[in-house]
Design an enzyme around this catalytic site. Structure first.
Site, PDB file in Angstrom:
ATOM      1  N   LEU A  33     179.432 -28.533 103.993  1.00 54.07           N
ATOM      2  CA  LEU A  33     179.705 -29.498 102.923  1.00 54.07           C
ATOM      3  C   LEU A  33     178.535 -30.463 102.734  1.00 54.07           C
ATOM      4  CD1 LEU A  33     183.388 -30.430 103.841  1.00 54.07           C
ATOM      5  CD2 LEU A  33     182.670 -29.124 101.818  1.00 54.07           C
ATOM      6  N   SER A  34     178.447 -31.037 101.550  1.00 50.05           N
ATOM      7  CA  SER A  34     177.491 -32.115 101.313  1.00 50.05           C
ATOM      8  C   SER A  34     177.810 -33.260 102.275  1.00 50.05           C
ATOM      9  CB  SER A  34     177.607 -32.602  99.867  1.00 50.05           C
ATOM     10  OG  SER A  34     176.728 -33.681  99.622  1.00 50.05           O
ATOM     11  N   GLY A  35     176.776 -33.739 102.960  1.00 51.79           N
ATOM     12  CA  GLY A  35     176.995 -34.811 103.918  1.00 51.79           C
ATOM     13  C   GLY A  35     177.316 -34.341 105.325  1.00 51.79           C
ATOM     14  N   SER A  36     177.367 -33.040 105.530  1.00 44.87           N
ATOM     15  CA  SER A  36     177.696 -32.521 106.863  1.00 44.87           C
ATOM     16  C   SER A  36     176.533 -32.660 107.841  1.00 44.87           C
ATOM     17  CB  SER A  36     178.141 -31.054 106.772  1.00 44.87           C
ATOM     18  OG  SER A  36     177.100 -30.252 106.233  1.00 44.87           O
ATOM     19  N   GLY A  37     175.314 -32.797 107.313  1.00 37.83           N
ATOM     20  CA  GLY A  37     174.157 -32.980 108.198  1.00 37.83           C
ATOM     21  C   GLY A  37     173.171 -31.836 108.180  1.00 37.83           C
ATOM     22  N   LYS A  38     173.222 -30.984 107.167  1.00 37.07           N
ATOM     23  CA  LYS A  38     172.336 -29.810 107.109  1.00 37.07           C
ATOM     24  C   LYS A  38     170.857 -30.205 107.111  1.00 37.07           C
ATOM     25  CE  LYS A  38     174.183 -28.323 103.267  1.00 37.07           C
ATOM     26  NZ  LYS A  38     175.193 -29.425 103.144  1.00 37.07           N
ATOM     27  N   SER A 106     175.951 -23.571  99.552  1.00 38.01           N
ATOM     28  CA  SER A 106     176.331 -22.149  99.384  1.00 38.01           C
ATOM     29  C   SER A 106     177.806 -21.961  99.721  1.00 38.01           C
ATOM     30  CB  SER A 106     175.443 -21.241 100.237  1.00 38.01           C
ATOM     31  OG  SER A 106     175.175 -21.760 101.517  1.00 38.01           O
TER      32      SER A 106
END
Length: 202
Positions: A33-38, A106
């Site tokens: 998710l957006s904000g998960s830390g990727k 993705s």
């Protein structure tokens, strides 16, 4: 595709570049998710791998949309095309001998399966950056969740568009409960054996 296009295949082999770089090129695909830390993970891992002597390059979602994919929106067809182009570029990086880290939501398994099929199964390493939606939303680093909640962003993953968790990711990193340096150690332990090779034959 035009019948007047002919693929050229007699360049130096990939193994030649891998031997020069003393590494196996792979595509490390961060999904979550957006904000998960990727991106945070990729930055830290990039430095760790570079410190270990690897040639690494990061492809980040926002950066790609500033340039290569600036003509694409966020509806389903454009998201698929976004991932397709990224996968094709990643395949070229792999052929160049470079370890590539990709940071893209993705959101669907179909998208990620398409990326893997383009890049090749042996070169594709899927990293699921697992983080609960409420944690990602509380972080809201870019203010996107707030905009999505207000209806200002359509098709936002996790709010108005689904995210399909990987069924069999190569590695799962839990960023809500694990410190960044520990996450990096976990990634290095998993990745280094796949990247380092002192006996690559040309």
């Amino acid at each position: 595709m035009s019948s007047n296009i002919f693929k050229v295949t007699d360049f130096l082999p990939r193994s030649h570049r891998e031997k020069k770089l003393n590494q196996h090129s792979r595509v490390i695909w961060f999904t979550g998710l957006s904000g998960s830390g990727k991106t945070t993970l990729a930055r830290a891992l990039e430095k760790a791998l570079a410190d270990n002597g690897h040639l690494v390059y990061v492809l980040d979602g926002d950066n790609i949309r500033y340039g290569l994919n600036k003509d694409l929106g966020f509806d389903e067809p454009d998201r698929i095309e976004n991932i397709r182009r990224i996968a094709e570029v990643s395949k070229l990086f792999a052929d160049a001998g470079v370890i590539t880290m990709n940071c893209f939501v993705s959101p669907t398994r179909t998208m990620r399966a398409m990326a893997e099929s383009i890049i090749g199964k042996k070169d594709f390493i899927e990293v699921y950056v697992e983080c609960p939606l409420e944690v990602c939303e509380n972080r809201d680093v870019k203010g996107l969740y707030a905009k999505a909640r207000r209806g200002e962003i359509a098709d936002f993953t996790g709010i108005t568009s689904p995210y399909e968790e990987p069924i069999q990711a190569d590695i799962v990193i839990h960023t809500a409960t694990t410190e960044l340096d520990v996450c990096v150690v976990q990634l290095l332990q998993h990745l280094e054996p796949k990247l380092r090779n002192h006996n690559i034959d040309i």
